[in-house]
Scaffold this motif. Structure first.
Motif, PDB file in Angstrom:
ATOM      1  N   LEU A 144      49.738 -17.625 -54.183  1.00  0.00           N
ATOM      2  CA  LEU A 144      49.485 -18.900 -54.856  1.00  0.00           C
ATOM      3  C   LEU A 144      48.429 -18.762 -55.959  1.00  0.00           C
ATOM      4  CD1 LEU A 144      49.495 -21.285 -51.765  1.00  0.00           C
ATOM      5  CD2 LEU A 144      51.362 -20.820 -53.360  1.00  0.00           C
ATOM      6  N   GLY A 145      47.862 -17.553 -56.103  1.00  0.00           N
ATOM      7  CA  GLY A 145      46.902 -17.308 -57.180  1.00  0.00           C
ATOM      8  C   GLY A 145      45.449 -17.315 -56.765  1.00  0.00           C
ATOM      9  N   PHE A 146      45.171 -17.356 -55.460  1.00  0.00           N
ATOM     10  CA  PHE A 146      43.787 -17.360 -54.989  1.00  0.00           C
ATOM     11  C   PHE A 146      43.315 -15.934 -54.749  1.00  0.00           C
ATOM     12  CE2 PHE A 146      45.168 -21.614 -54.067  1.00  0.00           C
ATOM     13  CZ  PHE A 146      44.038 -22.379 -54.303  1.00  0.00           C
ATOM     14  N   THR A 147      42.087 -15.666 -55.129  1.00  0.00           N
ATOM     15  CA  THR A 147      41.486 -14.365 -54.875  1.00  0.00           C
ATOM     16  C   THR A 147      40.940 -14.334 -53.449  1.00  0.00           C
ATOM     17  OG1 THR A 147      39.268 -15.046 -55.585  1.00  0.00           O
ATOM     18  CG2 THR A 147      40.769 -14.195 -57.307  1.00  0.00           C
ATOM     19  N   ALA A 148      40.615 -13.137 -52.981  1.00  0.00           N
ATOM     20  CA  ALA A 148      40.008 -12.997 -51.655  1.00  0.00           C
ATOM     21  C   ALA A 148      38.674 -13.732 -51.615  1.00  0.00           C
ATOM     22  CB  ALA A 148      39.825 -11.521 -51.321  1.00  0.00           C
ATOM     23  N   GLU A 149      37.940 -13.694 -52.709  1.00  0.00           N
ATOM     24  CA  GLU A 149      36.650 -14.396 -52.754  1.00  0.00           C
ATOM     25  C   GLU A 149      36.847 -15.902 -52.632  1.00  0.00           C
ATOM     26  OE1 GLU A 149      32.633 -14.880 -55.490  1.00  0.00           O
ATOM     27  OE2 GLU A 149      34.181 -13.505 -56.138  1.00  0.00           O
ATOM     28  N   GLU A 150      37.846 -16.442 -53.329  1.00  0.00           N
ATOM     29  CA  GLU A 150      38.117 -17.882 -53.226  1.00  0.00           C
ATOM     30  C   GLU A 150      38.545 -18.257 -51.816  1.00  0.00           C
ATOM     31  OE1 GLU A 150      39.523 -19.015 -57.751  1.00  0.00           O
ATOM     32  OE2 GLU A 150      40.911 -17.911 -56.464  1.00  0.00           O
ATOM     33  N   MET A 151      39.335 -17.400 -51.178  1.00  0.00           N
ATOM     34  CA  MET A 151      39.730 -17.667 -49.804  1.00  0.00           C
ATOM     35  C   MET A 151      38.495 -17.695 -48.899  1.00  0.00           C
ATOM     36  SD  MET A 151      42.499 -15.757 -47.375  1.00  0.00           S
ATOM     37  CE  MET A 151      41.416 -14.568 -46.612  1.00  0.00           C
ATOM     38  N   GLY A 152      37.595 -16.738 -49.090  1.00  0.00           N
ATOM     39  CA  GLY A 152      36.350 -16.730 -48.315  1.00  0.00           C
ATOM     40  C   GLY A 152      35.518 -17.970 -48.577  1.00  0.00           C
ATOM     41  N   ASN A 153      35.481 -18.386 -49.844  1.00  0.00           N
ATOM     42  CA  ASN A 153      34.741 -19.598 -50.192  1.00  0.00           C
ATOM     43  C   ASN A 153      35.322 -20.822 -49.490  1.00  0.00           C
ATOM     44  OD1 ASN A 153      33.147 -18.055 -51.908  1.00  0.00           O
ATOM     45  ND2 ASN A 153      34.225 -18.677 -53.755  1.00  0.00           N
ATOM     46  N   ILE A 154      36.648 -20.896 -49.429  1.00  0.00           N
ATOM     47  CA  ILE A 154      37.285 -22.022 -48.745  1.00  0.00           C
ATOM     48  C   ILE A 154      36.888 -22.021 -47.275  1.00  0.00           C
ATOM     49  CG2 ILE A 154      39.498 -22.994 -47.977  1.00  0.00           C
ATOM     50  CD1 ILE A 154      40.669 -22.026 -50.689  1.00  0.00           C
ATOM     51  N   LEU A 155      36.897 -20.836 -46.651  1.00  0.00           N
ATOM     52  CA  LEU A 155      36.501 -20.738 -45.240  1.00  0.00           C
ATOM     53  C   LEU A 155      35.087 -21.256 -45.025  1.00  0.00           C
ATOM     54  CD1 LEU A 155      37.824 -17.236 -44.139  1.00  0.00           C
ATOM     55  CD2 LEU A 155      38.450 -19.431 -43.162  1.00  0.00           C
ATOM     56  N   VAL A 156      34.165 -20.734 -45.811  1.00  0.00           N
ATOM     57  CA  VAL A 156      32.750 -21.081 -45.633  1.00  0.00           C
ATOM     58  C   VAL A 156      32.500 -22.540 -45.978  1.00  0.00           C
ATOM     59  CG1 VAL A 156      30.404 -20.623 -46.451  1.00  0.00           C
ATOM     60  CG2 VAL A 156      31.963 -18.727 -45.995  1.00  0.00           C
ATOM     61  N   ASN A 157      32.972 -22.970 -47.129  1.00  0.00           N
ATOM     62  CA  ASN A 157      32.701 -24.337 -47.573  1.00  0.00           C
ATOM     63  C   ASN A 157      33.393 -25.370 -46.694  1.00  0.00           C
ATOM     64  OD1 ASN A 157      30.968 -23.600 -49.679  1.00  0.00           O
ATOM     65  ND2 ASN A 157      32.686 -23.233 -51.052  1.00  0.00           N
ATOM     66  N   SER A 158      34.575 -25.054 -46.181  1.00  0.00           N
ATOM     67  CA  SER A 158      35.235 -26.015 -45.294  1.00  0.00           C
ATOM     68  C   SER A 158      34.484 -26.103 -43.971  1.00  0.00           C
ATOM     69  CB  SER A 158      36.701 -25.649 -45.067  1.00  0.00           C
ATOM     70  OG  SER A 158      36.840 -24.431 -44.377  1.00  0.00           O
ATOM     71  N   PHE A 159      34.002 -24.979 -43.475  1.00  0.00           N
ATOM     72  CA  PHE A 159      33.199 -25.003 -42.246  1.00  0.00           C
ATOM     73  C   PHE A 159      31.945 -25.849 -42.470  1.00  0.00           C
ATOM     74  CE2 PHE A 159      29.774 -23.380 -39.581  1.00  0.00           C
ATOM     75  CZ  PHE A 159      30.321 -23.560 -38.326  1.00  0.00           C
ATOM     76  N   ASP A 160      31.276 -25.603 -43.603  1.00  0.00           N
ATOM     77  CA  ASP A 160      30.053 -26.354 -43.913  1.00  0.00           C
ATOM     78  C   ASP A 160      30.320 -27.851 -44.068  1.00  0.00           C
ATOM     79  OD1 ASP A 160      28.596 -24.014 -43.794  1.00  0.00           O
ATOM     80  OD2 ASP A 160      28.373 -23.818 -45.965  1.00  0.00           O
ATOM     81  N   ALA A 161      31.534 -28.195 -44.532  1.00  0.00           N
ATOM     82  CA  ALA A 161      31.890 -29.606 -44.729  1.00  0.00           C
ATOM     83  C   ALA A 161      32.346 -30.266 -43.427  1.00  0.00           C
ATOM     84  CB  ALA A 161      32.990 -29.724 -45.784  1.00  0.00           C
ATOM     85  N   GLY A 162      32.466 -29.476 -42.373  1.00  0.00           N
ATOM     86  CA  GLY A 162      32.873 -30.030 -41.092  1.00  0.00           C
ATOM     87  C   GLY A 162      34.376 -30.117 -40.897  1.00  0.00           C
ATOM     88  N   VAL A 163      35.137 -29.429 -41.753  1.00  0.00           N
ATOM     89  CA  VAL A 163      36.593 -29.414 -41.608  1.00  0.00           C
ATOM     90  C   VAL A 163      36.933 -28.573 -40.385  1.00  0.00           C
ATOM     91  CG1 VAL A 163      38.753 -28.676 -42.678  1.00  0.00           C
ATOM     92  CG2 VAL A 163      36.961 -29.717 -44.081  1.00  0.00           C
ATOM     93  N   TYR A 164      37.826 -29.078 -39.558  1.00  0.00           N
ATOM     94  CA  TYR A 164      38.168 -28.419 -38.301  1.00  0.00           C
ATOM     95  C   TYR A 164      38.884 -27.091 -38.533  1.00  0.00           C
ATOM     96  CZ  TYR A 164      40.077 -27.673 -33.652  1.00  0.00           C
ATOM     97  OH  TYR A 164      40.397 -27.131 -32.444  1.00  0.00           O
ATOM     98  N   ASN A 165      38.351 -26.045 -37.939  1.00  0.00           N
ATOM     99  CA  ASN A 165      38.937 -24.698 -37.932  1.00  0.00           C
ATOM    100  C   ASN A 165      39.497 -24.275 -39.287  1.00  0.00           C
ATOM    101  OD1 ASN A 165      38.160 -24.023 -35.357  1.00  0.00           O
ATOM    102  ND2 ASN A 165      40.073 -24.638 -34.424  1.00  0.00           N
ATOM    103  N   ASP A 166      40.765 -23.878 -39.307  1.00  0.00           N
ATOM    104  CA  ASP A 166      41.366 -23.327 -40.524  1.00  0.00           C
ATOM    105  C   ASP A 166      42.206 -24.355 -41.288  1.00  0.00           C
ATOM    106  OD1 ASP A 166      43.364 -23.448 -38.599  1.00  0.00           O
ATOM    107  OD2 ASP A 166      44.348 -21.621 -39.277  1.00  0.00           O
ATOM    108  N   LYS A 167      41.907 -25.635 -41.101  1.00  0.00           N
ATOM    109  CA  LYS A 167      42.725 -26.686 -41.722  1.00  0.00           C
ATOM    110  C   LYS A 167      42.774 -26.571 -43.246  1.00  0.00           C
ATOM    111  CE  LYS A 167      44.209 -28.796 -38.119  1.00  0.00           C
ATOM    112  NZ  LYS A 167      45.621 -28.700 -37.760  1.00  0.00           N
ATOM    113  N   ALA A 168      41.671 -26.192 -43.877  1.00  0.00           N
ATOM    114  CA  ALA A 168      41.671 -26.096 -45.341  1.00  0.00           C
ATOM    115  C   ALA A 168      42.601 -24.983 -45.806  1.00  0.00           C
ATOM    116  CB  ALA A 168      40.255 -25.882 -45.862  1.00  0.00           C
ATOM    117  N   LEU A 169      42.514 -23.815 -45.175  1.00  0.00           N
ATOM    118  CA  LEU A 169      43.412 -22.716 -45.538  1.00  0.00           C
ATOM    119  C   LEU A 169      44.859 -23.082 -45.231  1.00  0.00           C
ATOM    120  CD1 LEU A 169      41.421 -19.592 -44.317  1.00  0.00           C
ATOM    121  CD2 LEU A 169      41.818 -20.318 -46.669  1.00  0.00           C
ATOM    122  N   ASP A 170      45.061 -23.755 -44.121  1.00  0.00           N
ATOM    123  CA  ASP A 170      46.400 -24.169 -43.745  1.00  0.00           C
ATOM    124  C   ASP A 170      46.960 -25.176 -44.751  1.00  0.00           C
ATOM    125  OD1 ASP A 170      48.543 -23.770 -42.013  1.00  0.00           O
ATOM    126  OD2 ASP A 170      47.973 -25.451 -40.720  1.00  0.00           O
ATOM    127  N   ALA A 171      46.112 -26.046 -45.271  1.00  0.00           N
ATOM    128  CA  ALA A 171      46.552 -27.019 -46.281  1.00  0.00           C
ATOM    129  C   ALA A 171      47.019 -26.303 -47.548  1.00  0.00           C
ATOM    130  CB  ALA A 171      45.436 -28.008 -46.600  1.00  0.00           C
TER     131      ALA A 171
END
Length: 170
Positions: A25-52
């Motif tokens: 989809l055009g995301f780099t590994a760094e962006e994927m890591g950022n999504i993981l960290v920032n979604s966790f910090d935002a209180g998003v449940y588990n891997d929902k952001a990556l799954d979205a």
């Protein structure tokens, strides 16, 4: 604060699950890591952001009639057409759609049906946090990144040692 150790272990599993799909989809590994960290910090449940993000990649080419209607009624189907023809990238389309969701929410509109149509059930599960999805792909502070990188390296070392021990036993 660093991510809890159990989340880092899960994150390694999630990285393995989503890396190829998000790269398509055009995301780099760094962006994927950022999504993981920032979604966790935002209180998003588990891997929902990556799954979205993953579901978006699936949904954009396989929209049901009812989901397509919701998107068309909101005036956003043009982005899907542009992604399908290649005039914009999938990542650009997601960014534009995310900005539209923010505008709609600022106007007091309920974005849940539209988020569900665009991002599947993970979009619904994320609730209003879905409008921050593309912001989550942006940077993480250097200090935070260093904490996470160190713990991820430690977790990978433990996994590698476990695999080597298992191989030696066989």
């Amino acid at each position: 604060a660093a991510l809890p150790k159990e989340k880092l272990t899960e994150n390694l599993d999630w990285a393995r699950e989503y890396d190829v799909q998000l790269a398509k989809l055009g995301f780099t590994a760094e962006e994927m890591g950022n999504i993981l960290v920032n979604s966790f910090d935002a209180g998003v449940y588990n891997d929902k952001a990556l799954d979205a993000v993953k579901e978006f990649g699936i949904e954009m080419n396989q929209l049901s009639t009812s989901k397509e209607k919701v998107i068309k009624d909101a005036g956003l189907f043009k982005y899907f057409e542009q992604m399908r023809t290649g005039s914009i990238t999938v990542k650009q389309g997601m960014t534009l759609l995310n900005e539209e969701l923010k505008k709609m929410e600022a106007q007091g509109k309920d974005i849940t049906p539209l988020a569900t149509a665009i991002f599947g059930s993970p979009g619904e599960d994320m609730g209003n946090d879905i409008r921050k999805l593309m912001d989550m792909a942006k940077g993480v502070s250097d200090t935070r990144k260093a904490q996470i990188d160190a713990e991820m390296a430690r977790q990978k070392e433990v996994l590698d040692q476990t695999e080597q021990a298992n191989m030696a036993m066989n």
